[in-house]
Design a protein around this motif. Structure first.
Motif: not given
Length: 526
Positions: A144-148, A358-364
């Motif tokens: 996940h680019a956002g999480a990274a 943990g925060f269920n980030l969707e595909s970005d």
């Protein structure tokens, strides 16, 4: 084997809309990806917020870089490795190894090419390389680019504790490389392990932090020596063949450490620091515990909280090695502030995984190339706008170092100096009492005598012991107050540097206390 592993590269996914577009638009869309935007923003952060890179703050203040440059200059001009201390009149000629000789060379070559701007550029490139590497590792692990990006942005705040043209910043690239290799091995790429011996051969010549890297590799082998599946832990043991391969690679890494110009003495150097340099560790600010009220301290607290909350919201399976390095990273950072950088190197990819799960980030994967191009352009313009001129950096240098006073020091003088200017004295080929290396100075008892002087335990006795005829310190230091009120010492120079006034005293037999030469009455202004 690693359930949190991601795709194999940062390349954007192909879509029908991209394929249907014109060749020029396809090229535009493939260039201006979300990853390029994220990397561009990460590269702009240091010049905006880092104390040592923002020209309006403390560029050129680092005291260590100057003796590093002096050492690199000697190596490149004489074509011989330094084997005796070359800069001071207190320990000059004593056996000494330069444990960071290879990491000094990029800064020296940059300085030769672009002078002060070269040092600035090298520092920025090294810091950006660390940030981009952490972002890449975070993306590979989380997918996940956002999480990274958010994990890398938080890492930037931790990295700032070691901001400056530091050799350890280059060594942390080696540590990131080691962890990337171990991650690849967990994903099943056994051939990647054979990169470790050449990496350690390179690393041992960069910085003493190779010892931590070796300990991490040993920990990786030990944590895979057994099956452990209980609660949040899911650890599979290595097969016998894999364990033998790991031990063989470890043996080669140990052999590779001795491929250096100093042999066993370079390998012994970081062990010597831990065992025999108590004054160094006790008196250098970087070795103090991390203050949670600082930016780095708050960032460490935030990272720990995010990891705890993310796993509370949606737990995941942990291998023993991951849990062990998380505990080690935060313990080391809290105990010694200089290891906040290391904590970022160790934990950023793990934090990226926790943020996504943990925060269920969707595909970005959906992105807008036009918006990405705008952000990349904006980041590039910010970097170009802030990047300082040579004139700006020279002026900044004069706000931290008394360049006029240092320039007037004669080769025959035996000058007792504040350790913060010792590196600059070495760079200017002025014999110094001490500089910020401290290692050889502690071994020879000079550091202890320096502290006795600075804390007014027996300063005059130290001056007599080393036949000191000049003293260069700041006006606010206790020893300056003592000399102002002692007979036989005369103030011959005052120089204002930013918030300090440096005072040069000359030993003058028969002079009354408080003597001052006519040219030293008013501080030199800049």
């Amino acid at each position: 084997m690693d359930s949190t592993s991601a795709t194999e590269s940062l390349a954007p996914p192909a879509t029908a809309s991209i394929e249907a577009a014109s060749p020029l638009k396809r090229a535009f869309n493939r260039i201006f990806t979300r990853h390029l935007m994220n990397i561009a923003i990460l590269m702009a952060l240091p010049v905006i917020f880092t104390v040592s890179l923002n020209p309006s703050r403390e560029s050129m203040r680092d005291p260590d870089i100057w003796w590093h440059l002096a050492d690199a200059r000697q190596l490149t001009t004489t074509h011989h490795f330094i084997r005796t201390e070359p800069n001071s009149f207190t320990v000059g000629g004593q056996p000494w190894v330069n444990p960071e000789w290879l990491a000094e060379l990029p800064y020296w070559f940059s300085y030769q090419a672009l002078h002060l701007r070269g040092i600035y550029l090298a520092e920025w490139i090294v810091m950006c390389a660390n940030l981009v590497f952490l972002y890449w590792r975070g993306y590979r692990k989380s997918g996940h680019a956002g999480a990274a990006w958010w994990a890398a942005a938080l890492a930037f705040l931790l990295i700032s504790v070691n901001s400056g043209p530091r050799t350890i910043s280059i060594a942390y690239l080696a540590m990131s490389s080691e962890l990337a290799i171990l991650d690849a091995h967990r994903r099943g790429n056994t051939r990647a392990l054979w990169l470790l011996p050449p990496l350690f051969c390179f690393w041992v010549n960069l910085h003493g932090s190779w010892l931590i890297g070796l300990a991490l590799f040993v920990l990786y082998i030990l944590s895979g020596a057994f099956d452990f599946k209980k609660g949040a832990f899911e650890q599979e043991a290595f097969s016998a063949a894999e364990r033998n391969r790991l031990l063989m690679v470890l043996g080669l890494c140990l052999v590779a450490l001795f491929v250096n110009p100093y042999g066993w003495r370079l390998v012994w150097n970081p062990i010597d620091m831990m065992a025999n340099q108590k004054l160094n560790i006790a008196n250098v600010m970087e070795w103090k515990p991390l203050n949670l009220s600082t930016v780095a301290g708050f960032s460490a607290f935030a990272a720990i909280c995010l990891m705890v909350v993310a796993n509370a919201l949606k737990g995941r399976k942990w291998c023993v090695f991951e849990m062990a390095i998380v505990f080690f990273a935060w313990y080391a950072a809290l105990d010694h502030m200089r290891f906040a950088f290391m904590a970022a190197v160790l934990t950023t990819p793990i934090l990226a995984v926790d943020l996504r799960r943990g925060f269920n980030l969707e595909s970005d994967q959906k992105t807008i190339p036009g918006a990405n191009a705008f952000m990349v352009t904006a980041a590039a313009l910010v970097i170009l706008f802030i990047f300082p001129t040579e004139k700006n950096l020279k002026e900044k240098l004069g706000t931290f170092f008394p360049m006029q006073s240092l320039g007037e020091i004669q080769p025959s003088w035996r000058t007792f100096n504040a350790d913060t200017v010792g590196g600059m004295m070495a760079f200017l080929s002025k014999p110094d009492f001490i500089d910020s290396r401290f290692d050889i100075f502690e071994h020879q008892g000079v550091l202890a005598d320096y502290l006795k002087t600075m804390y007014l335990i027996s300063p005059l006795e130290v001056f007599d012991k080393y036949r000191i005829d000049h003293v260069l310190v700041t006006d606010t230091m206790p020893v300056a107050y003592l000399l102002k009120h002692s007979a036989g010492w005369t103030i011959v120079k005052r120089e204002k540097t930013g918030g300090d006034i440096y005072v040069t005293f000359a030993r003058t037999p028969g002079a009354p206390a408080g003597s001052t030469t006519a040219g030293a009455i008013q501080p030199t202004t800049r």
